[in-house]
Design a protein around this motif. Sequence first.
Motif, PDB file in Angstrom:
ATOM      1  N   ASP A   1       2.417  16.742 -22.629  1.00  0.00           N
ATOM      2  CA  ASP A   1       1.071  16.198 -22.786  1.00  0.00           C
ATOM      3  C   ASP A   1       0.483  15.702 -21.475  1.00  0.00           C
ATOM      4  N   GLY A   2       1.282  15.681 -20.408  1.00  0.00           N
ATOM      5  CA  GLY A   2       0.789  15.218 -19.117  1.00  0.00           C
ATOM      6  C   GLY A   2       0.520  13.722 -19.091  1.00  0.00           C
ATOM      7  N   ASN A   3       1.364  12.955 -19.786  1.00  0.00           N
ATOM      8  CA  ASN A   3       1.166  11.510 -19.839  1.00  0.00           C
ATOM      9  C   ASN A   3       1.486  10.848 -18.507  1.00  0.00           C
ATOM     10  N   LEU A   4       0.742   9.817 -18.202  1.00  0.00           N
ATOM     11  CA  LEU A   4       1.005   8.993 -17.020  1.00  0.00           C
ATOM     12  C   LEU A   4       1.864   7.818 -17.457  1.00  0.00           C
ATOM     13  N   TYR A   5       2.931   7.561 -16.715  1.00  0.00           N
ATOM     14  CA  TYR A   5       3.779   6.415 -17.034  1.00  0.00           C
ATOM     15  C   TYR A   5       4.485   5.940 -15.772  1.00  0.00           C
ATOM     16  N   VAL A   6       4.921   4.686 -15.823  1.00  0.00           N
ATOM     17  CA  VAL A   6       5.646   4.065 -14.722  1.00  0.00           C
ATOM     18  C   VAL A   6       7.099   3.954 -15.157  1.00  0.00           C
ATOM     19  N   THR A   7       8.011   4.471 -14.342  1.00  0.00           N
ATOM     20  CA  THR A   7       9.434   4.370 -14.672  1.00  0.00           C
ATOM     21  C   THR A   7       9.925   2.955 -14.382  1.00  0.00           C
ATOM     22  N   LYS A   8      11.112   2.650 -14.876  1.00  0.00           N
ATOM     23  CA  LYS A   8      11.704   1.327 -14.632  1.00  0.00           C
ATOM     24  C   LYS A   8      11.895   1.105 -13.130  1.00  0.00           C
ATOM     25  N   GLN A   9      12.355   2.117 -12.428  1.00  0.00           N
ATOM     26  CA  GLN A   9      12.574   2.007 -10.985  1.00  0.00           C
ATOM     27  C   GLN A   9      11.253   1.755 -10.257  1.00  0.00           C
ATOM     28  N   GLU A  10      10.196   2.445 -10.674  1.00  0.00           N
ATOM     29  CA  GLU A  10       8.888   2.251 -10.047  1.00  0.00           C
ATOM     30  C   GLU A  10       8.340   0.858 -10.349  1.00  0.00           C
TER      31      GLU A  10
ATOM     32  N   GLY B   1       0.814  -1.210   0.000  1.00  0.00           N
ATOM     33  CA  GLY B   1       0.000   0.000   0.000  1.00  0.00           C
ATOM     34  C   GLY B   1       0.851   1.265   0.000  1.00  0.00           C
ATOM     35  N   ARG B   2       1.929   1.263   0.799  1.00  0.00           N
ATOM     36  CA  ARG B   2       2.837   2.420   0.836  1.00  0.00           C
ATOM     37  C   ARG B   2       3.528   2.610  -0.517  1.00  0.00           C
ATOM     38  N   THR B   3       3.957   1.506  -1.104  1.00  0.00           N
ATOM     39  CA  THR B   3       4.613   1.568  -2.417  1.00  0.00           C
ATOM     40  C   THR B   3       3.662   2.093  -3.470  1.00  0.00           C
ATOM     41  N   LEU B   4       2.436   1.588  -3.486  1.00  0.00           N
ATOM     42  CA  LEU B   4       1.446   2.032  -4.466  1.00  0.00           C
ATOM     43  C   LEU B   4       1.096   3.505  -4.286  1.00  0.00           C
ATOM     44  N   ARG B   5       1.000   3.956  -3.047  1.00  0.00           N
ATOM     45  CA  ARG B   5       0.700   5.358  -2.772  1.00  0.00           C
ATOM     46  C   ARG B   5       1.833   6.250  -3.292  1.00  0.00           C
ATOM     47  N   ARG B   6       3.066   5.872  -2.972  1.00  0.00           N
ATOM     48  CA  ARG B   6       4.227   6.662  -3.389  1.00  0.00           C
ATOM     49  C   ARG B   6       4.316   6.759  -4.909  1.00  0.00           C
ATOM     50  N   ILE B   7       4.114   5.664  -5.589  1.00  0.00           N
ATOM     51  CA  ILE B   7       4.243   5.651  -7.045  1.00  0.00           C
ATOM     52  C   ILE B   7       3.065   6.347  -7.717  1.00  0.00           C
ATOM     53  N   THR B   8       1.872   6.196  -7.176  1.00  0.00           N
ATOM     54  CA  THR B   8       0.706   6.903  -7.716  1.00  0.00           C
ATOM     55  C   THR B   8       0.917   8.410  -7.626  1.00  0.00           C
ATOM     56  N   VAL B   9       1.437   8.871  -6.498  1.00  0.00           N
ATOM     57  CA  VAL B   9       1.712  10.299  -6.328  1.00  0.00           C
ATOM     58  C   VAL B   9       2.792  10.755  -7.308  1.00  0.00           C
ATOM     59  N   ALA B  10       3.851   9.970  -7.465  1.00  0.00           N
ATOM     60  CA  ALA B  10       4.942  10.345  -8.380  1.00  0.00           C
ATOM     61  C   ALA B  10       4.435  10.425  -9.820  1.00  0.00           C
ATOM     62  N   MET B  11       3.625   9.456 -10.238  1.00  0.00           N
ATOM     63  CA  MET B  11       3.069   9.469 -11.598  1.00  0.00           C
ATOM     64  C   MET B  11       2.194  10.693 -11.809  1.00  0.00           C
ATOM     65  N   THR B  12       1.354  10.981 -10.822  1.00  0.00           N
ATOM     66  CA  THR B  12       0.439  12.118 -10.919  1.00  0.00           C
ATOM     67  C   THR B  12       1.214  13.428 -10.958  1.00  0.00           C
ATOM     68  N   ARG B  13       2.215  13.538 -10.114  1.00  0.00           N
ATOM     69  CA  ARG B  13       3.009  14.770 -10.087  1.00  0.00           C
ATOM     70  C   ARG B  13       3.696  14.997 -11.428  1.00  0.00           C
ATOM     71  N   ARG B  14       4.257  13.937 -12.028  1.00  0.00           N
ATOM     72  CA  ARG B  14       4.895  14.088 -13.340  1.00  0.00           C
ATOM     73  C   ARG B  14       3.899  14.586 -14.381  1.00  0.00           C
ATOM     74  N   ALA B  15       2.687  14.051 -14.323  1.00  0.00           N
ATOM     75  CA  ALA B  15       1.667  14.441 -15.299  1.00  0.00           C
ATOM     76  C   ALA B  15       1.196  15.878 -15.079  1.00  0.00           C
ATOM     77  N   LEU B  16       1.157  16.322 -13.837  1.00  0.00           N
ATOM     78  CA  LEU B  16       0.636  17.655 -13.523  1.00  0.00           C
ATOM     79  C   LEU B  16       1.689  18.754 -13.580  1.00  0.00           C
ATOM     80  N   THR B  17       2.955  18.407 -13.772  1.00  0.00           N
ATOM     81  CA  THR B  17       3.992  19.435 -13.807  1.00  0.00           C
ATOM     82  C   THR B  17       3.829  20.372 -14.998  1.00  0.00           C
ATOM     83  N   ARG B  18       3.046  19.994 -15.965  1.00  0.00           N
ATOM     84  CA  ARG B  18       2.826  20.879 -17.120  1.00  0.00           C
ATOM     85  C   ARG B  18       2.051  22.138 -16.726  1.00  0.00           C
ATOM     86  N   PHE B  19       1.450  22.135 -15.526  1.00  0.00           N
ATOM     87  CA  PHE B  19       0.703  23.301 -15.057  1.00  0.00           C
ATOM     88  C   PHE B  19       1.585  24.308 -14.339  1.00  0.00           C
ATOM     89  N   GLY B  20       2.837  23.992 -14.134  1.00  0.00           N
ATOM     90  CA  GLY B  20       3.716  24.901 -13.410  1.00  0.00           C
ATOM     91  C   GLY B  20       5.123  24.852 -13.948  1.00  0.00           C
TER      92      GLY B  20
END
Length: 124
Positions: A92-101, A49-68
């Motif tokens: 484009d605000g794409n969601l993706y999982v990195t190799k590390q994630e 659950g902690r891993t999924l939360r951390r990675i979901t936040v990281a993916m979302t943040r990468r996608a939303l960085t186009r707003f700032g």
Amino acid sequence: MFATINDLWARWPAHPDIPEETAEAFLSDASDLITDLFEIPSSPDEALGRTLRRITVAMTRRALTRFGEDGLESVTDSQGPFSTSMKFSNPDGNLYVTKQEREAIENALAPSAGDFVVTQSSGW
């Protein structure tokens, strides 16, 4: 969803002004993408659950960085006749999982894969 809006804001205190509905939609989409890519149990244990939360936040943040300005890869500025160009790392605000994630999720899904196991066998 694997993460909440509070999880996102706590890990991104200097976030740009993004509507909560937009951020929640991206958190939901990131959670769905993870579920599509991996066999996630319906009730993940605490470590997963902690891993999924951390990675979901990281993916979302990468996608939303186009707003700032966080998502700026490069900025070019000229003096005369006034030219400015900006290049975003994820325009484009794409969601993706990195190799590390991906490796982190796989390791969290199979925590005993590297454990040493002792077995006993009897006679021939």
